[in-house]
Design an enzyme around this catalytic site. Sequence first.
Site, short mmCIF file in Angstrom:
data_model
loop_
_atom_site.label_atom_id
_atom_site.label_comp_id
_atom_site.label_asym_id
_atom_site.label_seq_id
_atom_site.Cartn_x
_atom_site.Cartn_y
_atom_site.Cartn_z
N HIS A 169 -13.76 -4.53 -2.28
CA HIS A 169 -12.54 -4.91 -3.01
C HIS A 169 -11.49 -5.45 -2.03
O HIS A 169 -10.85 -6.47 -2.30
CB HIS A 169 -11.92 -3.68 -3.70
CG HIS A 169 -12.74 -3.08 -4.80
ND1 HIS A 169 -13.06 -1.75 -4.85
CD2 HIS A 169 -13.30 -3.64 -5.91
CE1 HIS A 169 -13.76 -1.49 -5.93
NE2 HIS A 169 -13.95 -2.62 -6.58
N LYS A 226 -16.82 2.32 -18.57
CA LYS A 226 -16.95 3.34 -17.52
C LYS A 226 -16.18 4.57 -17.95
O LYS A 226 -14.96 4.62 -17.84
CB LYS A 226 -16.44 2.80 -16.19
CG LYS A 226 -17.25 1.63 -15.65
CD LYS A 226 -16.72 1.13 -14.33
CE LYS A 226 -17.52 -0.06 -13.81
NZ LYS A 226 -16.86 -0.74 -12.69
N ARG A 262 -20.76 -10.52 -7.01
CA ARG A 262 -21.79 -10.09 -6.06
C ARG A 262 -23.09 -10.84 -6.32
O ARG A 262 -23.33 -11.89 -5.79
CB ARG A 262 -22.00 -8.58 -6.14
CG ARG A 262 -20.90 -7.80 -5.46
CD ARG A 262 -20.94 -6.35 -5.81
NE ARG A 262 -20.84 -6.19 -7.26
CZ ARG A 262 -20.56 -5.04 -7.87
NH1 ARG A 262 -20.40 -3.96 -7.18
NH2 ARG A 262 -20.46 -4.99 -9.16
N SER A 277 -18.22 0.85 -6.24
CA SER A 277 -17.63 2.20 -6.25
C SER A 277 -18.68 3.22 -6.66
O SER A 277 -18.71 4.33 -6.13
CB SER A 277 -16.44 2.25 -7.21
OG SER A 277 -15.47 1.32 -6.84
O1 PNS Z 1 -13.93 -3.13 -11.74
P1 PNS Z 1 -14.42 -3.42 -13.13
O2 PNS Z 1 -14.76 -2.13 -13.86
O3 PNS Z 1 -15.55 -4.41 -13.15
O4 PNS Z 1 -13.19 -4.11 -13.88
C1 PNS Z 1 -13.27 -4.44 -15.26
C2 PNS Z 1 -11.86 -4.57 -15.85
C3 PNS Z 1 -11.12 -3.26 -15.71
C4 PNS Z 1 -11.11 -5.67 -15.10
C5 PNS Z 1 -12.01 -4.96 -17.36
O5 PNS Z 1 -12.72 -3.96 -18.02
C6 PNS Z 1 -10.66 -5.23 -18.01
O6 PNS Z 1 -10.14 -6.31 -17.91
N1 PNS Z 1 -10.08 -4.20 -18.67
C7 PNS Z 1 -8.79 -4.31 -19.32
C8 PNS Z 1 -8.94 -4.39 -20.84
C9 PNS Z 1 -9.35 -5.77 -21.27
O7 PNS Z 1 -8.60 -6.72 -21.18
N2 PNS Z 1 -10.61 -5.89 -21.73
C10 PNS Z 1 -11.17 -7.14 -22.21
C11 PNS Z 1 -11.72 -7.98 -21.12
S1 PNS Z 1 -12.56 -9.29 -21.84
#
Ligand code: PNS
Length: 165
Positions: free
Chosen positions: A18, A42, A92, A130
């Site tokens: 990150h 998650k 990745r 993570s």
């Molecule tokens: O590190 P991650 O878990 O891959 O990040 C994913 C994250 C947190 C960026 C994504 O789940 C997100 O944007 N969450 C906020 C809620 C939202 O906007 N969801 C719709 C995305 S299309």
Amino acid sequence: MERIAICPGSFDPVTIGHLDIITRASKLFDQVIVLVSKNMMKQHKCFTPQERKELIACVIADLPNVSVDIFDGLLADYVREAGAIAIVKGLRAVSDFEYEFQMALANRKLYAGAETVFLTTTAENMYLSSSVVKQIAAFGGDISHFIPSEILDVITKRLVKEKLS
Ligand code: PNS
């Protein structure tokens, strides 16, 4: 006009993978906001959003144009409010692509004012996540190669405690 980018993620906890993406984004944009966000997929979290924010604050201390925030809602709403022009994510392997592509398209539908920009990870960080770090720590392995040194102690202690509880 300031060119603002948002680096969203779960960051549970933040890894050197990150940090590499955040550092590279800080060279491309005037301001970068690292956003601790909720990933509904998650469920189990080791660190609270506030703890994750504090850990990130430690590792970005020497990046003057980077800040950290927490947001519980839709990423697209935060991006619009912040006046950001980009959402930066690390990419990745092929396995990341479909999910990231879906999110990028959904985010554009919700707010077309920002582009999703993918930065490819370095070869060394290709496998890092993570979840991998949490698993290695849970089995007593050495996570010093994966976690920024400033926060290694606190993360190691917490992950060991997590395993014991
Ligand atoms: O590190 P991650 O878990 O891959 O990040 C994913 C994250 C947190 C960026 C994504 O789940 C997100 O944007 N969450 C906020 C809620 C939202 O906007 N969801 C719709 C995305 S299309």
